[in-house]
Design an enzyme around this catalytic site. Structure first.
Site, PDB file in Angstrom:
ATOM      1  N   SER A 256     -91.031  24.082 -91.001  1.00 20.40           N
ATOM      2  CA  SER A 256     -90.283  25.134 -91.691  1.00 20.40           C
ATOM      3  C   SER A 256     -88.945  24.568 -92.150  1.00 20.40           C
ATOM      4  O   SER A 256     -88.650  23.397 -91.941  1.00 20.40           O
ATOM      5  CB  SER A 256     -90.044  26.314 -90.746  1.00 20.40           C
ATOM      6  OG  SER A 256     -89.094  25.924 -89.766  1.00 20.40           O
ATOM      7  N   LYS A 257     -88.158  25.442 -92.770  1.00 22.53           N
ATOM      8  CA  LYS A 257     -86.845  25.025 -93.285  1.00 22.53           C
ATOM      9  C   LYS A 257     -85.973  24.399 -92.211  1.00 22.53           C
ATOM     10  O   LYS A 257     -85.187  23.501 -92.472  1.00 22.53           O
ATOM     11  CB  LYS A 257     -86.118  26.249 -93.856  1.00 22.53           C
ATOM     12  CG  LYS A 257     -86.540  26.593 -95.268  1.00 22.53           C
ATOM     13  CD  LYS A 257     -85.368  27.219 -96.017  1.00 22.53           C
ATOM     14  CE  LYS A 257     -85.727  27.668 -97.415  1.00 22.53           C
ATOM     15  NZ  LYS A 257     -86.462  26.737 -98.220  1.00 22.53           N
ATOM     16  N   ARG A 258     -86.108  24.917 -90.977  1.00 24.38           N
ATOM     17  CA  ARG A 258     -85.207  24.396 -89.938  1.00 24.38           C
ATOM     18  C   ARG A 258     -85.503  22.942 -89.601  1.00 24.38           C
ATOM     19  O   ARG A 258     -84.685  22.271 -88.975  1.00 24.38           O
ATOM     20  CB  ARG A 258     -85.210  25.324 -88.711  1.00 24.38           C
ATOM     21  CG  ARG A 258     -86.257  25.059 -87.692  1.00 24.38           C
ATOM     22  CD  ARG A 258     -86.439  26.205 -86.733  1.00 24.38           C
ATOM     23  NE  ARG A 258     -87.844  26.309 -86.421  1.00 24.38           N
ATOM     24  CZ  ARG A 258     -88.457  25.586 -85.494  1.00 24.38           C
ATOM     25  NH1 ARG A 258     -87.763  24.746 -84.765  1.00 24.38           N
ATOM     26  NH2 ARG A 258     -89.739  25.709 -85.284  1.00 24.38           N
ATOM     27  N   HIS A 259     -86.661  22.422 -90.027  1.00 26.11           N
ATOM     28  CA  HIS A 259     -86.932  20.989 -89.839  1.00 26.11           C
ATOM     29  C   HIS A 259     -86.450  20.182 -91.036  1.00 26.11           C
ATOM     30  O   HIS A 259     -86.721  18.991 -91.136  1.00 26.11           O
ATOM     31  CB  HIS A 259     -88.436  20.746 -89.683  1.00 26.11           C
ATOM     32  CG  HIS A 259     -89.037  21.422 -88.490  1.00 26.11           C
ATOM     33  ND1 HIS A 259     -89.862  22.510 -88.594  1.00 26.11           N
ATOM     34  CD2 HIS A 259     -88.926  21.148 -87.175  1.00 26.11           C
ATOM     35  CE1 HIS A 259     -90.235  22.894 -87.386  1.00 26.11           C
ATOM     36  NE2 HIS A 259     -89.682  22.088 -86.505  1.00 26.11           N
ATOM     37  N   GLY A 260     -85.787  20.853 -91.952  1.00 25.54           N
ATOM     38  CA  GLY A 260     -85.288  20.143 -93.135  1.00 25.54           C
ATOM     39  C   GLY A 260     -86.327  20.067 -94.244  1.00 25.54           C
ATOM     40  O   GLY A 260     -86.117  19.366 -95.228  1.00 25.54           O
TER      41      GLY A 260
END
Ligand code: GLU
Length: 491
Positions: A256-260
């Site tokens: 997801s976004k939180r993994h960049g």
């Protein structure tokens, strides 16, 4: 009906037929932007087709009227154009092919491979409940299978799944997969509103488009045995399947976004090179020894559908940046100038003037910062102050304050005199003159160089000072030194 597949060899590309006429396809649903998982699937399909001199087709699966949006179709096509994953032939849109699917459903009805079912969704749900209560797999109980019903309001068409047997197929990524037919339901092929189900539409499309290799995300692996049953009921040849493992975050959780992770178009905005993103994504599920950096033509040469990994790979944004830097460092200044121009135009401190003028300036300045930049955006930022005249340079005030002491200002003023008197303004001459000045003045290099550096570039950093001055030319160099020396005396 015998549904056992003939065993294939381990090399799914060795058959004469398939190597000569490989047809792959990418079939995104336009329910969002193209993300890196989808992009990697598209890249695999494209590379297979290009490696074997076959065809790469694109099909937009837009039958889900509620979730599909034309702007997502545009965005996906835009991302594919940027990645240069050019499809062969016309793009197919499922929403425009509904009649084709129903034609094949009708064929299955008349050949006895399908039947009309009048059970309401609630009735089917209670059959499932009943099975669950008995500890069995929830399924439709085939109540209408032998009723010989015709069409009618609320009726669906179901596949007459064979009573027994096994579906076996060799997956390009996962090896042999076998499923007992008892595991499968009499699946719906046509819904009560006349629309085909996903499995029906995909089989008809892949067959009509003569797709030989169906490569897709492994979230579809459970659909494949069902689709094989439809192929067989229609008497159509079954393609080779490959289910690409997921991309996970570094913590092995869903990406997801939180993994960049970002959408492909965001990487374009970040200043990544399309060939670098392709290189990085291919390596997330395929290898060629321990080689990391591949040009597109190397990938086309080497990507033959072997050495595909069956395990999910972890996304690493740092490594992506590293791969991008390697591709960026390998380009010549002329190529890079054209690529970095839009980023330079978008800078807060954008140079004015026609493209041709800025391009030639860029070619001159790019070698100063090419090896110090990982993305086009970063390169543009580094070049920002070099591209505007001395009076427009925006200095990093903090760094300026630090280095432009009265002493630093005085050195700048005196050095300006030295440089102004030079017979030539090339790197060698400038280098010697600077060293001579430092030796003669008795100052430490550290007391002189940072002031000169910030004066020329607006910030600390960058390559050899003589190289910067040579690229700026004498008029611009001296103007910058004059402006900063003046600032120093005002401090
Ligand atoms: N439209 C499906 C998806 O976006 C892909 C179906 C397929 O490749 O068979 O997940």
């Amino acid at each position: 009906m015998n549904v056992e597949q003939p065993a294939r060899g381990t090399d799914l590309f060795s058959g004469q037929e398939s190597t000569l006429n490989i047809v792959t396809r990418f079939a995104p649903s336009p329910t969002g932007h193209l993300h890196i998982g989808g992009a990697r699937t598209a890249i695999f399909c494209w590379l297979l087709a290009r490696h074997f001199g076959g065809k790469f087709l694109l099909r937009i699966e837009d039958t889900d009227m509620e979730r599909s949006k034309p702007e997502y179709t545009e965005s996906i096509l835009d991302s594919m154009r940027w990645l240069k994953l050019d499809p062969d032939g016309e793009i197919a849109f499922q929403s425009r092919r509904l009649a084709l699917y129903n034609e094949q459903v009708d064929k299955l009805l008349s050949s006895g491979h399908a039947y009309w079912c009048g059970c309401s969704p609630e009735a089917v749900e209670s059959m499932r409940e009943e099975a669950r209560a008995k500890g069995e797999k929830p399924r439709y109980n085939q109540a209408c299978r032998e009723k010989n019903l015709g069409p009618g309001p609320g009726r669906v068409v179901r596949l007459k799944t064979p009573a027994a047997g096994r579906i076996v197929f060799d997956d390009l990524f996962k090896g042999t997969i076998a499923v007992d037919i008892n595991e499968l339901d009499d699946m719906v092929l046509r819904r009560s509103d006349g629309a085909p189900t996903y499995n029906m539409a995909v089989v008809v499309d892949d067959a009509l488009m003569r797709v030989t290799h169906v490569v897709r995300g492994d979230d579809h692996v459970n659909n494949t045995p069902k689709q094989i049953l439809i192929y067989q009921a229609l008497g159509l040849p079954v393609p080779v399947f490959g289910h690409v493992p997921m991309i996970l975050g570094a913590d092995r959780q869903k990406l997801s976004k939180r993994h960049g992770a970002k959408a492909v178009i965001e990487y374009r905005e970040d200043g990544l090179l399309p060939e670098a993103l392709i290189n990085y994504l291919v390596r997330l599920g395929w290898s060629h020894g321990d080689k990391e950096i591949f040009s597109l033509s190397e990938l086309i040469d080497l990507f033959d559908g072997k050495n595909l990994h069956s395990a999910a790979a972890a996304f690493d944004p740092e490594k992506l940046l590293w791969v991008n830097a390697r591709h960026l460092h390998g380009k010549n200044a002329q190529e890079l100038a054209a690529l970095v121009l839009p980023f330079v135009r978008a800078l807060p401190l954008a140079p004015e003037g026609p493209d041709a003028e800025i391009l030639s300036e860029l070619e001159r300045f790019i070698p100063l910062f090419q090896s110090r930049s990982s993305t086009l955006r970063e390169l543009a930022r580094h070049l920002s102050c070099l591209l505007v005249p001395a009076d427009k340079v925006e200095y990093n005030q903090e760094e300026l304050k630090k280095v432009l002491t009265p002493e630093g200002g005085e050195h700048l003023e005196r050095l300006r005199g030295v440089f102004a008197a030079l017979p030539r303004f090339d790197r060698e001459t400038l280098h010697t003159a600077l060293n001579q000045y430092v030796a003669d003045s008795g100052a430490k290099f550290k007391a002189v160089a940072p002031a000169l550096r910030v004066s020329l570039l607006g910030f600390m950093g960058g390559p050899d000072l003589a190289e910067i001055m040579q690229a700026l030319g004498s008029a611009e160099t001296l103007a910058r030194m004059a402006r900063t020396a003046r600032t120093a005396t005002l401090q």
